[in-house]
Structures are given as C-alpha cells and as structure tokens.
Design a protein around this motif. Structure first.
Motif, PDB file in Angstrom:
ATOM      1  N   ALA A 183       0.840  -1.202   0.000  1.00 49.71           N
ATOM      2  CA  ALA A 183       0.000   0.000   0.000  1.00 49.71           C
ATOM      3  C   ALA A 183       0.871   1.247   0.000  1.00 49.71           C
ATOM      4  N   ALA A 184       1.910   1.242   0.829  1.00 47.12           N
ATOM      5  CA  ALA A 184       2.830   2.378   0.890  1.00 47.12           C
ATOM      6  C   ALA A 184       3.531   2.577  -0.451  1.00 47.12           C
ATOM      7  N   GLU A 185       3.957   1.482  -1.039  1.00 42.46           N
ATOM      8  CA  GLU A 185       4.634   1.556  -2.344  1.00 42.46           C
ATOM      9  C   GLU A 185       3.707   2.144  -3.409  1.00 42.46           C
ATOM     10  N   SER A 186       2.456   1.714  -3.416  1.00 40.25           N
ATOM     11  CA  SER A 186       1.492   2.196  -4.406  1.00 40.25           C
ATOM     12  C   SER A 186       1.204   3.683  -4.219  1.00 40.25           C
ATOM     13  N   LEU A 187       1.123   4.131  -2.971  1.00 40.79           N
ATOM     14  CA  LEU A 187       0.883   5.546  -2.712  1.00 40.79           C
ATOM     15  C   LEU A 187       2.019   6.399  -3.260  1.00 40.79           C
ATOM     16  N   GLY A 188       3.223   5.884  -3.175  1.00 43.06           N
ATOM     17  CA  GLY A 188       4.362   6.616  -3.728  1.00 43.06           C
ATOM     18  C   GLY A 188       4.274   6.795  -5.230  1.00 43.06           C
ATOM     19  N   ARG A 189       3.669   5.835  -5.903  1.00 45.14           N
ATOM     20  CA  ARG A 189       3.531   5.918  -7.357  1.00 45.14           C
ATOM     21  C   ARG A 189       2.560   7.024  -7.771  1.00 45.14           C
ATOM     22  N   LEU A 190       1.669   7.402  -6.862  1.00 45.06           N
ATOM     23  CA  LEU A 190       0.672   8.417  -7.195  1.00 45.06           C
ATOM     24  C   LEU A 190       1.222   9.841  -7.126  1.00 45.06           C
ATOM     25  N   LYS A 191       2.386   9.992  -6.488  1.00 49.58           N
ATOM     26  CA  LYS A 191       3.062  11.291  -6.407  1.00 49.58           C
ATOM     27  C   LYS A 191       2.121  12.384  -5.903  1.00 49.58           C
ATOM     28  N   ASP A 192       2.001  13.498  -6.636  1.00 50.01           N
ATOM     29  CA  ASP A 192       1.231  14.641  -6.136  1.00 50.01           C
ATOM     30  C   ASP A 192      -0.256  14.336  -5.942  1.00 50.01           C
ATOM     31  N   LYS A 193      -0.751  13.256  -6.574  1.00 50.72           N
ATOM     32  CA  LYS A 193      -2.156  12.891  -6.411  1.00 50.72           C
ATOM     33  C   LYS A 193      -2.421  12.279  -5.038  1.00 50.72           C
ATOM     34  N   ALA A 194      -1.359  11.960  -4.304  1.00 51.03           N
ATOM     35  CA  ALA A 194      -1.513  11.302  -3.006  1.00 51.03           C
ATOM     36  C   ALA A 194      -1.067  12.194  -1.857  1.00 51.03           C
ATOM     37  N   GLU A 195      -1.113  13.507  -2.036  1.00 49.30           N
ATOM     38  CA  GLU A 195      -0.671  14.432  -0.994  1.00 49.30           C
ATOM     39  C   GLU A 195      -1.413  14.231   0.327  1.00 49.30           C
ATOM     40  N   SER A 196      -2.685  13.878   0.239  1.00 47.70           N
ATOM     41  CA  SER A 196      -3.478  13.703   1.462  1.00 47.70           C
ATOM     42  C   SER A 196      -3.037  12.492   2.282  1.00 47.70           C
ATOM     43  N   SER A 197      -2.210  11.637   1.692  1.00 47.10           N
ATOM     44  CA  SER A 197      -1.758  10.436   2.397  1.00 47.10           C
ATOM     45  C   SER A 197      -0.480  10.676   3.197  1.00 47.10           C
ATOM     46  N   VAL A 198       0.109  11.871   3.089  1.00 43.54           N
ATOM     47  CA  VAL A 198       1.379  12.154   3.766  1.00 43.54           C
ATOM     48  C   VAL A 198       1.315  11.878   5.267  1.00 43.54           C
ATOM     49  N   PRO A 199       0.292  12.351   6.010  1.00 41.82           N
ATOM     50  CA  PRO A 199       0.239  12.057   7.451  1.00 41.82           C
ATOM     51  C   PRO A 199       0.213  10.555   7.738  1.00 41.82           C
ATOM     52  N   ASN A 200      -0.468   9.797   6.890  1.00 48.27           N
ATOM     53  CA  ASN A 200      -0.557   8.348   7.084  1.00 48.27           C
ATOM     54  C   ASN A 200       0.787   7.671   6.806  1.00 48.27           C
ATOM     55  N   LEU A 201       1.485   8.160   5.788  1.00 46.07           N
ATOM     56  CA  LEU A 201       2.799   7.607   5.471  1.00 46.07           C
ATOM     57  C   LEU A 201       3.817   7.968   6.549  1.00 46.07           C
ATOM     58  N   ILE A 202       3.691   9.159   7.113  1.00 45.02           N
ATOM     59  CA  ILE A 202       4.567   9.548   8.223  1.00 45.02           C
ATOM     60  C   ILE A 202       4.354   8.611   9.405  1.00 45.02           C
ATOM     61  N   GLU A 203       3.086   8.282   9.666  1.00 47.60           N
ATOM     62  CA  GLU A 203       2.767   7.337  10.740  1.00 47.60           C
ATOM     63  C   GLU A 203       3.360   5.965  10.444  1.00 47.60           C
ATOM     64  N   ALA A 204       3.370   5.597   9.152  1.00 43.59           N
ATOM     65  CA  ALA A 204       3.904   4.291   8.753  1.00 43.59           C
ATOM     66  C   ALA A 204       5.409   4.188   8.952  1.00 43.59           C
ATOM     67  N   LEU A 205       6.090   5.320   9.134  1.00 42.60           N
ATOM     68  CA  LEU A 205       7.525   5.291   9.433  1.00 42.60           C
ATOM     69  C   LEU A 205       7.798   4.653  10.794  1.00 42.60           C
ATOM     70  N   LYS A 206       6.741   4.521  11.607  1.00 45.83           N
ATOM     71  CA  LYS A 206       6.880   3.917  12.935  1.00 45.83           C
ATOM     72  C   LYS A 206       6.405   2.461  12.949  1.00 45.83           C
ATOM     73  N   ASP A 207       6.087   1.937  11.783  1.00 45.37           N
ATOM     74  CA  ASP A 207       5.565   0.570  11.685  1.00 45.37           C
ATOM     75  C   ASP A 207       6.568  -0.434  12.263  1.00 45.37           C
ATOM     76  N   ASP A 208       6.051  -1.518  12.806  1.00 42.72           N
ATOM     77  CA  ASP A 208       6.911  -2.554  13.371  1.00 42.72           C
ATOM     78  C   ASP A 208       7.710  -3.288  12.296  1.00 42.72           C
ATOM     79  N   ASP A 209       7.213  -3.251  11.065  1.00 46.36           N
ATOM     80  CA  ASP A 209       7.857  -3.996   9.985  1.00 46.36           C
ATOM     81  C   ASP A 209       8.819  -3.091   9.201  1.00 46.36           C
ATOM     82  N   SER A 210      10.036  -3.546   9.018  1.00 48.10           N
ATOM     83  CA  SER A 210      11.060  -2.722   8.357  1.00 48.10           C
ATOM     84  C   SER A 210      10.734  -2.433   6.898  1.00 48.10           C
TER      85      SER A 210
END
Length: 231
Positions: free
Chosen positions: A163-190
């Motif tokens: 899901a994170a990888e796919s959001l990156g492919r959307l680039k500027d179309k996924a700006e609203s996902s930035v807070p969620n991706l920031i939260e994912a930086l704390k995910d237990d999985d590397s």
C-alpha cells in the motif's frame, strides 16, 4: 514451449480421474505458450472440484494470459475471486497482478472487484490485490486513494508494505496520504517503513522532513536516507 501434440496431451490430462494428475497438468501449462486452447482449458479447470487443480489453473492463467488472451483470462480470474478456497482466491489475485504487470490497461475495468478483495479474510488475497491495483495507471489509482490509505492499517505487513509503495507511485495525487505515510515510518515492519520512506520521497512534501530525520536516527540510518535526499 511445446509442440501442438504435447500441448494436447497435457490438456487431456486435465480430464484425468486422478486429482493429482489434473493438478500437475494445470501447473505444467504455465510453462507453455499463450495459445487460446491452453487458456480455454485452464479457464475450464477453474471449475474443477479439487481446490489444488483450481489453484494451479489460476496461477497458470496469470503466467501465460498476459498477452492477446488476457481478455479471456481476466474475467475468469475475477470470477475465481468468489471461490470458497482461500488459496484459489490468492492465486487468482496473483494471476491478475501478473497480467496487470504486463498489461495495466487489462485491469482498468476491474478496480471495484479488486478493491473488494482488499477486505478478504485471507491476508495473501489482500496482499496480492494491493499488488494488482498497484500495476494500474496513476489516473485510475488516484480515484481509489482512500482504499490505499486504509490498507496502510491492515493487520498484515505485506499488505501495508505494498500500500505504501502504491501511494508513492501516485506522487502529487496522493498528498493527502502524507500524514498516514509519516505514521507508517513507525511501523513494526522494516519493509513497511522502507516503502513509506520511499513514498514520502516521491511525494516531496516538506512536512515529512522532521519525521524522516527522526526515523533516520531511530532506525540506525537504514531508512530515511532515500526520502531525505529527495526533499
């Protein structure tokens, strides 16, 4: 590859009374050329009473149904998503991913079905569905941004990672996902953290700088470096 006679003999094995023989034949067909006769036989095998045969048929369709026969293979695999066996559904979504990876436009009309597959009880089905959706063009993907954001919270790490990888492919179309991706930086999985890092780098939002710096140090400098170099 295989001669016409060899192909016919293998297809004939799909009618064997022995389920193991049928399953073996369905698997071997994944190595052959994309012929209409092979694709048609595999589609019929998706109705076999044995789950292993159906599973192998779904996988093989994904392997060889990537070209001219995708118009036959895709609807059959979509139908297989209704199978009661989770392994069959998993192989069907993987088959759709394989086809989409070679020919993204072939899945453009199947997005609603793949979105529903994100709610499957089986984590491998959900993971493969995210991968299949990730092969689609940005214009198609962007319409379903909320579903990818929800997938970042899936209880399976592989689903979150794709899901994170796919959001990156959307680039500027996924700006609203930035807070969620920031939260994912704390995910237990590397791998989830790594893909979130990469996605934030592609999105280029300055709001991610501080969290990425923190992740850079907390994660022993393994993650954060890609995105920080892009911001």
């Amino acid at each position: 590859m295989g001669s016409s006679e060899t192909v016919k003999k293998i297809i004939a094995k799909l009618q064997s009374e022995d389920a193991k023989v049928r399953a073996g034949a369905a698997s071997i067909l994944s190595t052959l050329d994309e012929e209409k006769a092979v694709v048609t036989a595999l589609i019929q095998a998706l109705q076999d009473k044995d789950a292993k045969v159906r599973s192998n048929a779904a996988y093989s369709l994904g392997e060889i149904g990537t070209g001219n026969q995708s118009q036959l293979a895709v609807p059959a695999l979509i139908q297989a998503l209704q199978d009661k066996d989770a392994t069959v559904r998993s192989q069907a979504t993987y088959g759709l991913y394989s086809i989409g990876n070679s020919n993204p436009s072939s899945l453009s009309k199947e997005v609603p079905v793949l979105i529903r597959a994100l709610k499957d009880d089986d984590s491998q089905v959900r993971s493969n569905a995210v991968k299949a959706l990730g092969t689609l063009r940005e214009k198609v993907l962007s319409a379903f941004l909320p579903e990818f954001i929800k997938a970042l919270k899936d209880n399976d790490s592989e689903v979150r990672s794709y899901a994170a990888e796919s959001l990156g492919r959307l680039k500027d179309k996924a700006e609203s996902s930035v807070p969620n991706l920031i939260e994912a930086l704390k995910d237990d999985d590397s791998q989830v953290r790594s893909n979130a890092d990469g996605a934030l780098g592609r999105l280029g939002d300055k709001a991610a700088v501080k969290p990425l710096i923190e992740a850079f140090y907390v994660d022993d400098a393994k993650y954060g470096s890609y995105a920080l170099g892009s911001l």
